[in-house]
Design a protein around this motif. Structure first.
Motif, PDB file in Angstrom:
ATOM      1  N   ILE A 111       0.829  -1.209   0.000  1.00 31.43           N
ATOM      2  CA  ILE A 111       0.000   0.000   0.000  1.00 31.43           C
ATOM      3  C   ILE A 111       0.862   1.257   0.000  1.00 31.43           C
ATOM      4  O   ILE A 111       0.553   2.249  -0.665  1.00 31.43           O
ATOM      5  N   ASN A 112       1.955   1.213   0.741  1.00 27.81           N
ATOM      6  CA  ASN A 112       2.771   2.409   0.966  1.00 27.81           C
ATOM      7  C   ASN A 112       3.208   3.151  -0.300  1.00 27.81           C
ATOM      8  O   ASN A 112       3.250   4.384  -0.292  1.00 27.81           O
ATOM      9  N   GLY A 171      -1.348   1.917  13.030  1.00 26.50           N
ATOM     10  CA  GLY A 171      -0.347   2.777  12.418  1.00 26.50           C
ATOM     11  C   GLY A 171      -0.907   3.573  11.263  1.00 26.50           C
ATOM     12  O   GLY A 171      -1.885   3.164  10.626  1.00 26.50           O
ATOM     13  N   ALA A 172      -0.302   4.714  10.992  1.00 20.23           N
ATOM     14  CA  ALA A 172      -0.725   5.539   9.863  1.00 20.23           C
ATOM     15  C   ALA A 172      -0.519   4.798   8.549  1.00 20.23           C
ATOM     16  O   ALA A 172       0.479   4.107   8.357  1.00 20.23           O
ATOM     17  N   ASN A 173      -1.496   4.930   7.661  1.00 14.06           N
ATOM     18  CA  ASN A 173      -1.445   4.354   6.317  1.00 14.06           C
ATOM     19  C   ASN A 173      -1.466   2.830   6.294  1.00 14.06           C
ATOM     20  O   ASN A 173      -1.063   2.211   5.305  1.00 14.06           O
ATOM     21  N   THR A 174      -1.904   2.234   7.385  1.00 14.46           N
ATOM     22  CA  THR A 174      -2.098   0.792   7.409  1.00 14.46           C
ATOM     23  C   THR A 174      -3.452   0.447   6.791  1.00 14.46           C
ATOM     24  O   THR A 174      -4.268   1.333   6.497  1.00 14.46           O
ATOM     25  N   VAL A 175      -3.716  -0.844   6.612  1.00 16.81           N
ATOM     26  CA  VAL A 175      -5.013  -1.277   6.095  1.00 16.81           C
ATOM     27  C   VAL A 175      -6.130  -0.778   6.998  1.00 16.81           C
ATOM     28  O   VAL A 175      -7.175  -0.304   6.525  1.00 16.81           O
ATOM     29  N   ALA A 176      -5.938  -0.878   8.309  1.00 15.14           N
ATOM     30  CA  ALA A 176      -6.968  -0.442   9.253  1.00 15.14           C
ATOM     31  C   ALA A 176      -7.238   1.051   9.114  1.00 15.14           C
ATOM     32  O   ALA A 176      -8.391   1.500   9.187  1.00 15.14           O
ATOM     33  N   HIS A 177      -6.208   1.839   8.931  1.00 13.81           N
ATOM     34  CA  HIS A 177      -6.382   3.278   8.728  1.00 13.81           C
ATOM     35  C   HIS A 177      -7.232   3.527   7.488  1.00 13.81           C
ATOM     36  O   HIS A 177      -8.217   4.279   7.521  1.00 13.81           O
ATOM     37  N   LEU A 178      -6.878   2.889   6.387  1.00 16.17           N
ATOM     38  CA  LEU A 178      -7.624   3.082   5.149  1.00 16.17           C
ATOM     39  C   LEU A 178      -9.052   2.564   5.264  1.00 16.17           C
ATOM     40  O   LEU A 178      -9.980   3.136   4.682  1.00 16.17           O
ATOM     41  N   ALA A 179      -9.238   1.489   6.041  1.00 18.79           N
ATOM     42  CA  ALA A 179     -10.581   0.946   6.241  1.00 18.79           C
ATOM     43  C   ALA A 179     -11.481   1.972   6.919  1.00 18.79           C
ATOM     44  O   ALA A 179     -12.653   2.140   6.551  1.00 18.79           O
ATOM     45  N   GLN A 192     -11.988  10.853  12.425  1.00 17.96           N
ATOM     46  CA  GLN A 192     -10.630  11.322  12.699  1.00 17.96           C
ATOM     47  C   GLN A 192      -9.760  10.141  13.106  1.00 17.96           C
ATOM     48  O   GLN A 192     -10.046   9.456  14.080  1.00 17.96           O
ATOM     49  N   HIS A 193      -8.706   9.923  12.354  1.00 13.57           N
ATOM     50  CA  HIS A 193      -7.819   8.794  12.610  1.00 13.57           C
ATOM     51  C   HIS A 193      -6.848   9.099  13.739  1.00 13.57           C
ATOM     52  O   HIS A 193      -6.322  10.210  13.843  1.00 13.57           O
ATOM     53  N   ALA A 324      -4.245   0.686  -4.519  1.00 13.59           N
ATOM     54  CA  ALA A 324      -4.018   1.975  -5.172  1.00 13.59           C
ATOM     55  C   ALA A 324      -5.350   2.552  -5.647  1.00 13.59           C
ATOM     56  O   ALA A 324      -5.582   3.765  -5.563  1.00 13.59           O
ATOM     57  N   GLY A 325      -6.247   1.660  -6.101  1.00 17.43           N
ATOM     58  CA  GLY A 325      -7.573   2.097  -6.520  1.00 17.43           C
ATOM     59  C   GLY A 325      -8.400   2.625  -5.357  1.00 17.43           C
ATOM     60  O   GLY A 325      -9.111   3.634  -5.483  1.00 17.43           O
ATOM     61  N   VAL A 326      -8.330   1.934  -4.203  1.00 14.48           N
ATOM     62  CA  VAL A 326      -9.062   2.380  -3.009  1.00 14.48           C
ATOM     63  C   VAL A 326      -8.557   3.741  -2.555  1.00 14.48           C
ATOM     64  O   VAL A 326      -9.338   4.641  -2.211  1.00 14.48           O
ATOM     65  N   ILE A 327      -7.250   3.912  -2.539  1.00 13.87           N
ATOM     66  CA  ILE A 327      -6.648   5.174  -2.099  1.00 13.87           C
ATOM     67  C   ILE A 327      -7.070   6.323  -3.009  1.00 13.87           C
ATOM     68  O   ILE A 327      -7.404   7.428  -2.550  1.00 13.87           O
TER      69      ILE A 327
END
Length: 335
Positions: A111-112, A171-179, A192-193, A324-327
């Motif tokens: 993801i990064n 953590g920032a930019n992890t799957v959980a963050h994006l979820a 708010q993350h 990349a599509g989700v982001i």
């Protein structure tokens, strides 16, 4: 003793010829079976790029213990969290490619690149796939103090109170963050993350009420959910999990297309001999085939996922495109 006329014995020549032949075999790869038979001769360092206690850490330890038993050498786990898994991953990417330093690679690794413009390594060129370990469904959980039981109630809370919904992740930019960000996008609720160094401290703050909800692997939160200290609001996969059959998915609560999960795999520095990769792959697959290991993984919310290095490479490439599509859809800009 025979002499070749230059003062060198035939025995010396024979040794030189044998050494030359051995070097030729190493250069062509013909000696790899011998290398595979000798590896490993000491403990293997396995870096987990999260704090201890989270889902990736728990799953890795279960499989590493069994794999170590199979190859008769210990996997020494080192938790090196921080920078959205970059610190631990970079350490492995730059390590000696001898098979003795490995990474428990999370989904975050692929993801990064879509989130960070100046990464200190490139997973595609600096790391090689070894073995998939498991896939990890995610669960959205809330502390018992939060007056919500469904995702719709969570959405309403985020739209009616003055402060946004605070959600934690490992953590920032992890799957959980994006979820969590993706839920805010689909629902329209203010979110708010809050980033933590691993899932365990975030779960602790969710239980205490310091943050509203937690997006985490089921592996990380299953104990608290089953123990009654956290309330599960939803699972993030397209279908319900047999581990929490009464917990609905996010999608079936009115958010069509919401289907997210994570994985953990073993990767090594680029240049690690193919024979060593095969030894490690076989050890992981053999560990996953043990009924006790498979049962333990399922118990903590992970699905065993054996395979080849080649199948893992293809999977990682495809998953990188998906995220990349989700982001892009979520409008998250690269740093």
């Amino acid at each position: 003793m025979l002499n070749d006329g230059r003062g060198e014995s035939s025995a010396v020549l024979s040794r030189r010829q044998a050494m030359g032949a051995a070097l030729a075999l190493l250069a062509t790869g013909a000696a790899r079976p011998v290398l595979a038979q000798s590896f490993p001769t000491r403990a293997i360092q396995l870096i987990v790029p999260f704090a201890a206690g989270g889902g990736v850490d728990v799953v890795t330890r279960v499989v590493a213990e069994a794999a170590g038993d199979i190859i008769k050498q210990r996997f020494v786990i080192e938790n090196r969290g921080g920078a959205g898994t970059v610190l631990g991953s970079q350490a492995v990417a730059k390590a000696e490619p001898d098979g003795y330093t490995l990474l428990a690679a999370p989904t975050t690794m692929v993801i990064n690149p879509a989130l960070r413009s100046n990464l200190p390594f490139d997973w595609k060129s600096d790391l090689v796939p070894v073995a998939m370990i498991a896939t990890l469904p995610f669960v959205v959980s809330a502390g018992l103090k939060l007056p919500v039981k469904t995702m719709k109630e969570l959405e309403a809370l985020g739209k009616t109170r003055g402060d946004p919904i605070t959600f934690g992740s490992g953590g920032a930019n992890t799957v959980a963050h994006l979820a969590g960000e993706f839920f805010g996008l689909l629902s329209g609720a203010k979110v708010q993350h809050v980033a933590y160094r691993g899932e365990a401290p975030a779960l602790t703050d969710t239980i205490s009420g310091n943050i509203d909800v937690m997006f985490s692997t089921l592996a990380g939160a299953s104990g608290q959910v089953k123990g009654g200290t956290l309330r599960a609001l939803a699972v993030t996969t397209a279908k319900r999990t047999s581990l929490l059959p009464d917990v609905p998915t996010v999608a079936e609560q009115g958010y069509a297309g919401y289907d997210l999960s994570a994985w953990v795999a073993l990767v090594a520095p680029k240049g690690t001999p193919a024979a060593v990769v095969q030894v490690l792959n076989a050890a992981v697959n053999a560990a996953l085939a043990r009924p006790a290991v498979a049962a333990r993984l399922i118990e903590i919310g992970a699905e065993p996922a054996p395979g080849t290095p080649e199948s893992l490479a293809a999977f990682m490439a495809k998953d990188a495109e998906t995220w990349a599509g989700v982001i892009k859809a979520a409008g998250i800009k690269a740093e």
